[in-house]
Scaffold this motif. Structure first.
Motif, PDB file in Angstrom:
ATOM      1  N   ASP A 162      24.559   0.315  23.425  1.00 50.79           N
ATOM      2  CA  ASP A 162      25.829  -0.618  22.570  1.00 50.79           C
ATOM      3  C   ASP A 162      26.386  -1.442  23.205  1.00 50.79           C
ATOM      4  OD1 ASP A 162      25.592  -1.459  19.914  1.00 50.79           O
ATOM      5  OD2 ASP A 162      27.222   0.468  19.748  1.00 50.79           O
ATOM      6  N   ALA A 164      28.960  -4.182  23.281  1.00 51.80           N
ATOM      7  CA  ALA A 164      29.228  -4.751  22.092  1.00 51.80           C
ATOM      8  C   ALA A 164      30.011  -6.352  22.915  1.00 51.80           C
ATOM      9  CB  ALA A 164      30.325  -3.971  21.374  1.00 51.80           C
ATOM     10  N   GLY A 178      29.964   0.214  24.535  1.00 53.53           N
ATOM     11  CA  GLY A 178      30.050   1.493  23.513  1.00 53.53           C
ATOM     12  C   GLY A 178      30.522   2.661  24.398  1.00 53.53           C
ATOM     13  N   ALA A 210      33.762   4.104  22.994  1.00 54.03           N
ATOM     14  CA  ALA A 210      33.722   3.441  21.979  1.00 54.03           C
ATOM     15  C   ALA A 210      34.191   2.099  22.111  1.00 54.03           C
ATOM     16  CB  ALA A 210      34.185   3.974  20.979  1.00 54.03           C
ATOM     17  N   VAL A 212      34.363  -1.872  23.235  1.00 48.00           N
ATOM     18  CA  VAL A 212      34.378  -3.089  21.799  1.00 48.00           C
ATOM     19  C   VAL A 212      34.588  -3.904  22.417  1.00 48.00           C
ATOM     20  CG1 VAL A 212      34.518  -1.186  20.160  1.00 48.00           C
ATOM     21  CG2 VAL A 212      36.182  -2.029  20.638  1.00 48.00           C
TER      22      VAL A 212
END
Length: 764
Positions: A162, A164, A178, A210, A212
């Motif tokens: 993911d 980011a 992520g 996570a 970001v």
């Protein structure tokens, strides 16, 4: 050969440590975060699009929003600037869940779209030389060639869980991935990038990362004499630091001096959660700063490194409250809190810009929020001071500031950016810099220099073997076989995330970027509906061929076609068509499915659709023609005779994101309007005096009262003052051309001299 003479750490009497030459591209002129000087423009994305803002660097509250490119759901902006002056040439805008746009801003007052490339969920952008790096969520790290800045050409895709955020410090790209933590990619060959390492942030295997956002700073060694009270030559450790933000757990410091062996050096708490209540961490900026000695004595002049961390807390009533936290990271193993300051309500990101206002160098943080673009002066590190918001922008998502890299002597392409005044000296060639940076890790004292085999790396390697066409997906013929079981959402396409879930790497439910949508919508033509967002910025009257203030189906198709034809070449590519709501959105994934979907509509087999080939789908026609009479009603001017006869037309069906558009600038006053247009001086404004056509005048005087009194003008200018560009025309001349002669003169738009010349003199 030479190094950077104004970078205090590249030329000095004391010898450097090995890594200061062999792991710092900034030493040899590739550029760094610490020597970027803000110029004249900022580009701000709000809910409707990208606003071009002329910055008044001496008084930011007097900056001027110039014009807008209508573009919904912008998640990131990146500027491609001219090499020698730092003036913006192109801006790349990420449209969430759709793709990346190229905007030509060489004429800042008249930005225009030149290209669009579809992708899954772009969230961050970075330009390095002739390449654009896109953190595309589950679509991975996508690398585009921008050799022709107005055209995007996809070169390669690096699968990610993911992606980011991305930060490029040639020859490495650093990705906040992520659940994948921090990923470092070798991008010396952009057509064949290679994952160098992956790093799990939280040491506790039961705590999911996570990541970001991130920022990088190379910390050159500094003398310790002043602190130790002696005269020896002890120095701090030199290292490259990645400050990574975890959405839930805040700041992590990762030593990435050796890209193949990164190490989390803060926190060392074995993954203990640091989340406090409903707090989320939004963005990070890091920079070095020389704190001057106190005039009355006390602290001495000292260079320090700072991290500016943006946090947001959800309060009990559901509202948000954001805070800027300032950390001294000079010793990244033990960051210390220096200051904190309230920073608006719901915030999105953080951007640091440095302005030179004689004789001071001023550091300003910009934070877009639901209250506009806030600014904080962090020139004095321990005393951040909140300044006024940028005017005329009531809410914002993203901001990018035009900058000039003072210490960039050679681009990542190898081009020389600046000359050398000393005879016999030259900047190192890119091949020479690469050779210096490629010294084996073992020779620099690092024991391990290999790709981490843990934390999803096995899944990455297996994915790379199966994804033979390197498009970032396992699809088509690749999809057949055992990997089918990993397709959790049964879309005949397997992402790296799905493969990792199937292999048990992550315990998660995360597959792809969702279509941006409001939960409060009743229909697709509401203010934030998907059809409304697509058609925003389009003038429907241009397609009303019979001037009956209504569009039939063919005229409506022409309007939709124009909305999709972003570059205005009268052809719609597959990427452009993928922005159309509905099943056509699946084309953004590319591959065999996208090709098959496009071929169903493409008759000439020439790679794009003509107007004749394009058809409006029944679902869209039904949604926009709400009464089913075969026509889409437009707003028509209402005359005094209509009012007397009671001939009030039905409400318009054409979807709009805003109820009214005034041909006025943000911040306008009634006095300015009367001074410009009240020719007879009676304190009223007539249609004849304003020099508006019927449609424009109808925006100001919808009841056709024959003129506007001072009270009516006060109501209009009060609304504009409150809502700013949300009620103003997007076009530059419509906002600022007071005498309606087709051009804007200096006396119509008050600007600092340096930006006035750039905007206006070239048009005379």
């Amino acid at each position: 050969m030479t190094m950077i003479h104004h970078q205090m750490h590249t030329v000095r009497p004391a010898s450097r440590s090995c890594v200061e030459c062999h792991r710092s591209p900034a030493t040899w002129g590739i550029g760094s975060e610490n020597f970027r000087l803000a110029r004249q423009l900022a580009f701000v994305a709000d809910e409707r699009g990208v606003e071009v803002v002329a910055l008044n660097r001496a008084a930011l509250a007097s900056s001027v929003p110039l014009a807008k490119v209508a573009l919904p759901d912008v998640t990131a902006l990146e500027i491609l600037a001219e090499d020698h002056q730092g003036f913006a040439q192109f801006v790349y805008a990420a449209e969430g869940g759709r793709g990346v746009h190229a905007l030509d801003v060489r004429d800042p007052a008249h930005p225009k779209r030149t290209d669009f490339e579809a992708s899954v969920g772009p969230r961050d952008l970075e330009v390095a030389g002739e390449h654009l790096f896109v953190a595309d969520g589950v679509g991975g790290l996508r690398i585009y060639s921008v050799e022709d800045p107005g055209e995007l050409e996809l070169l390669s895709v690096v699968p990610m869980f993911d992606a980011a955020s991305v930060h490029v410090q040639w020859p490495w790209a650093y990705v906040a991935d992520g659940p994948g933590g921090l990923v470092i990619v070798d991008v010396r060959a952009p057509i064949a990038p290679k994952v160098v390492s992956t790093t799990k942030l939280n040491a506790n295997i039961n705590v999911l990362d996570a990541a970001v956002d991130l920022d990088l700073l190379f910390q050159y060694s500094r003398p310790l004499v002043g602190e130790m009270g002696g005269d020896d030559e002890s120095r701090t450790e030199a290292r490259n630091i990645a400050a990574v933000v975890d959405l839930d757990r805040g700041l992590f410091m990762v030593d990435v001096t050796e890209p193949s062996a990164p190490e989390v050096i803060f926190p060392r708490d074995n993954g203990r959660t640091r989340r406090a209540g409903n707090r989320f961490y939004r963005g990070i900026e890091v920079a070095s700063h020389v704190d001057l000695a106190e005039a009355q004595g006390g602290s001495k002049t000292r260079e320090r490194d700072y991290a500016y961390l943006l946090t947001e807390r959800i309060q009990g009533d559901g509202d948000s409250a954001s805070t800027l936290q300032v950390f001294d990271i000079s010793n990244p193993v033990r960051p210390s809190s220096v200051a904190s300051l309230r920073a608006g309500d719901a915030t999105e990101m953080l951007t640091l810009a440095t302005f030179y206002n004689t004789p001071f160098l001023q550091k300003i943080l910009f934070y877009p929020s639901d209250e506009g673009v806030g600014t904080i002066d962090v020139t004095i590190s321990a005393e951040p001071t909140e300044l006024a918001n940028l005017p005329g922008i009531p809410s914002a998502y993203v901001i990018a500031v035009e900058e000039f890299p003072l210490d960039a002597m050679r681009s990542p392409n190898g081009d020389a950016l600046k000359d050398v005044s000393h005879e016999g000296s030259r900047w190192m060639y890119l091949s020479e810099i690469e050779r210096v940076l490629s010294v084996p890790a073992e020779e620099l004292g690092y024991e391990e220099a290999s790709v981490d085999e843990g934390h999803g790396m096995t899944a990455r390697l297996h994915f790379a073997r199966v994804d033979r066409d390197r498009n970032g997906w396992i699809d088509g013929k690749e999809y057949e076989g055992a990997v089918v079981a990993a397709d959790k959402n049964k879309d005949e396409r397997v992402t790296l995330t799905e493969l990792a879930e199937f292999a048990g790497v992550f315990d998660m439910d995360f597959t792809e970027a969702a279509e941006p949508e409001s939960v409060f919508l009743q229909t697709r033509v509401d203010e934030d509906g998907d059809i409304t967002r697509l058609l925003d910025g389009l003038n429907p009257y241009e397609f009303d061929g019979d001037d009956n203030y209504a569009l039939d189906r063919e005229e409506t198709e022409s309007a939709f076609f124009a909305a999709l034809d972003l570059d205005g070449d009268r052809r719609v590519t597959r990427s452009e068509l993928s922005r159309h709501p509905g099943n056509r959105r699946r084309m953004r994934y590319g591959g065999a499915e996208a090709e098959a979907l496009f071929r169903k509509e493409e008759q000439a087999r020439d790679g794009s659709l003509s107007r004749r080939e394009f058809r409006l789908l029944d679902d869209e026609w039904t949604a926009i023609d709400s009464d089913g009479d075969g026509l889409v009603r437009l707003r028509r001017p209402l005359s005094a005779q209509d009012l007397r006869d009671g001939n009030i037309p039905a409400p318009p069906e054409w979807p709009r994101r805003r109820p009214v558009v005034y041909p006025l600038p943000p911040g306008v006053t009634s006095e300015q309007v009367l001074a410009a247009w009240d020719v007879d001086g009676d304190g009223r404004l007539s249609k004849r005096e304003a020099k508006f056509d019927e449609l424009l005048w109808n925006q100001l005087d919808p009841r056709d009262s024959g003129g506007l009194s001072r009270d009516a003008l006060d109501r209009i200018t009060g609304r504009v003052l409150q809502q700013g560009v949300n009620l103003c025309s997007d076009d530059f001349e419509a906002r600022w051309d007071w005498d309606r002669d087709g051009r804007v003169e200096a006396d119509e738009l008050e600007l600092p001299l340096w930006i006035e010349r750039r905007l206006l003199e070239s048009k005379r």
